[in-house]
Write a protein that holds these residues in place. Sequence first.
Motif, mmCIF file in Angstrom:
data_model
loop_
_atom_site.group_PDB
_atom_site.id
_atom_site.type_symbol
_atom_site.label_atom_id
_atom_site.label_comp_id
_atom_site.label_asym_id
_atom_site.label_seq_id
_atom_site.Cartn_x
_atom_site.Cartn_y
_atom_site.Cartn_z
ATOM 1 N N TYR A 166 0.843 -1.214 0.000
ATOM 2 C CA TYR A 166 0.000 0.000 0.000
ATOM 3 C C TYR A 166 0.872 1.255 0.000
ATOM 4 O O TYR A 166 0.728 2.137 -0.853
ATOM 5 C CB TYR A 166 -0.939 0.009 1.220
ATOM 6 N N SER A 167 1.798 1.344 0.973
ATOM 7 C CA SER A 167 2.576 2.589 1.065
ATOM 8 C C SER A 167 3.498 2.747 -0.139
ATOM 9 O O SER A 167 3.732 3.873 -0.599
ATOM 10 C CB SER A 167 3.343 2.670 2.388
ATOM 11 N N ALA A 168 3.972 1.609 -0.697
ATOM 12 C CA ALA A 168 4.818 1.697 -1.898
ATOM 13 C C ALA A 168 4.007 2.242 -3.071
ATOM 14 O O ALA A 168 4.509 3.039 -3.872
ATOM 15 C CB ALA A 168 5.400 0.328 -2.231
ATOM 16 N N SER A 169 2.735 1.840 -3.158
ATOM 17 C CA SER A 169 1.909 2.341 -4.272
ATOM 18 C C SER A 169 1.619 3.832 -4.092
ATOM 19 O O SER A 169 1.616 4.592 -5.058
ATOM 20 C CB SER A 169 0.606 1.539 -4.385
ATOM 21 N N LYS A 170 1.391 4.262 -2.865
ATOM 22 C CA LYS A 170 1.119 5.691 -2.621
ATOM 23 C C LYS A 170 2.389 6.521 -2.891
ATOM 24 O O LYS A 170 2.323 7.607 -3.446
ATOM 25 C CB LYS A 170 0.638 5.914 -1.181
ATOM 26 N N ALA A 171 3.548 5.988 -2.487
ATOM 27 C CA ALA A 171 4.801 6.712 -2.722
ATOM 28 C C ALA A 171 5.085 6.798 -4.218
ATOM 29 O O ALA A 171 5.532 7.841 -4.720
ATOM 30 C CB ALA A 171 5.946 6.003 -1.999
ATOM 31 N N SER A 172 4.802 5.712 -4.947
ATOM 32 C CA SER A 172 5.013 5.724 -6.405
ATOM 33 C C SER A 172 4.157 6.817 -7.030
ATOM 34 O O SER A 172 4.613 7.555 -7.909
ATOM 35 C CB SER A 172 4.625 4.383 -7.023
#
Length: 352
Positions: A166-172
Amino acid sequence: MFFYNFSESDGENMTVFVTGGAGFIGSNFIFYMVKKHPDYRIVCIDKLTYAGNLSTLEPVLNNENFRFVKLDICNREEIFKLFEEEAPSIVVNFAAESHVDRSIEDPGIFLKTNILGTQTLMDACRKYGIKRYHQVSTDEVYGDLPLDRPDMFFTEETPIHTSSPYSASKASADLLVQAYHRTFGLPITISRCSNNYGPYHFPEKLIPLMIANALNDKPLPVYGEGLNIRDWLYVEDHCKAIDMIIHDGKVGEVYNIGGHNEKTNIYIVKKILELLGKSEDLITFVTDRKGHDLRYAIDPAKIKRDLGWEPDTMFDDGIVKTVNWYLENREWWETIINGEYQNYYEKMYGNR
Ligand code: NAD
Ligand code: TDX
């Protein structure tokens, strides 16, 4: 590609796209905007996933300045058509898969909606012109802080360092938004907020889940030892901050939003039980979340200094208001937990 300058005086011609407006924060934001800017036209775009509820928007559905469109933000053709038809001045993107535990079970849809959906919206903004594209992001993009360093906080300069899909997708998505600003000059802003709570919070998340389980005398599943810390913000304060950023925030900037309300999970669970007059015997410690972030804590100095934002609701008041809302709106959450949610609950908590 064309962009135009923003001025508050053209309020009557202002159309705001709110994506994900049938979810928790998006719906609260729509209520906030309808009240604060009754002359704005609000168009809510929402796919109505499991987390979206059209009934939540009932109070505004018949408002002549409001339109609901059931649409996936990844559907390029239909999104472009809607931009052509409505010519929005501002886009506020809340639409996302938002639950960390679900992203650990099945990351794919998180990458699609959270990254490619953001790209689709920004491509439409480039083609049709926009005053502001605002990306609603999260403090989770900064990773976590140690439990034994209460002096450390996330600032806008803290490096991106993600833990969950989740956080990786938001950071991307955040990186893509910044790239569209630098490369194409898209007038963007990004806000990174801490954990929200309040009305219409989907009962898979900590606070509403614990309230619902306590009211039903079901076990309260606390991950690990319950010592992880989150920095809680009453949802209306988040809405107020976004309203300030889209009007007065500086293009290209990131703003952290949080109100110094750090609590351990176990404190929150005990507080809810106390407010509901239920026994702490309901607390059940279960297997920890994989990759569980230890502590989030926002330094909101920038938004306070530049925009004059401060939270109005501190945790001890906000949690009372929230518990009361769940007591007074049982039908809203009982409808949710009586449906497909049962299968979800069994899968996530059955053997934990
Ligand atoms: P939510 O899960 O309650 O709501 C998400 C909404 O987006 C739902 O209405 C859903 O139907 C819609 N949606 C999902 N996929 C879509 C798609 N492909 N196209 C159109 N609509 C789609 O989430 P929330 O808690 O309200 O979070 C809103 C935003 O705020 C998210 O971007 C999240 O990352 C961010 N955020 C949340 C918190 C928090 O504490 N809840 C904190 C910081 C940031
Ligand atoms: O059953 C539970 N038991 C438990 O102990 C659940 C659902 C959670 N927890 C713990 C995990 C976290 O430490 O409570 C804390 C909060 O969990 P969530 O409500 O799932 O929120 P979190 O993972 O912190 O993420 C939230 O805040 C940042 C939102 O869901 C994100 O969308 C937002 O970006």
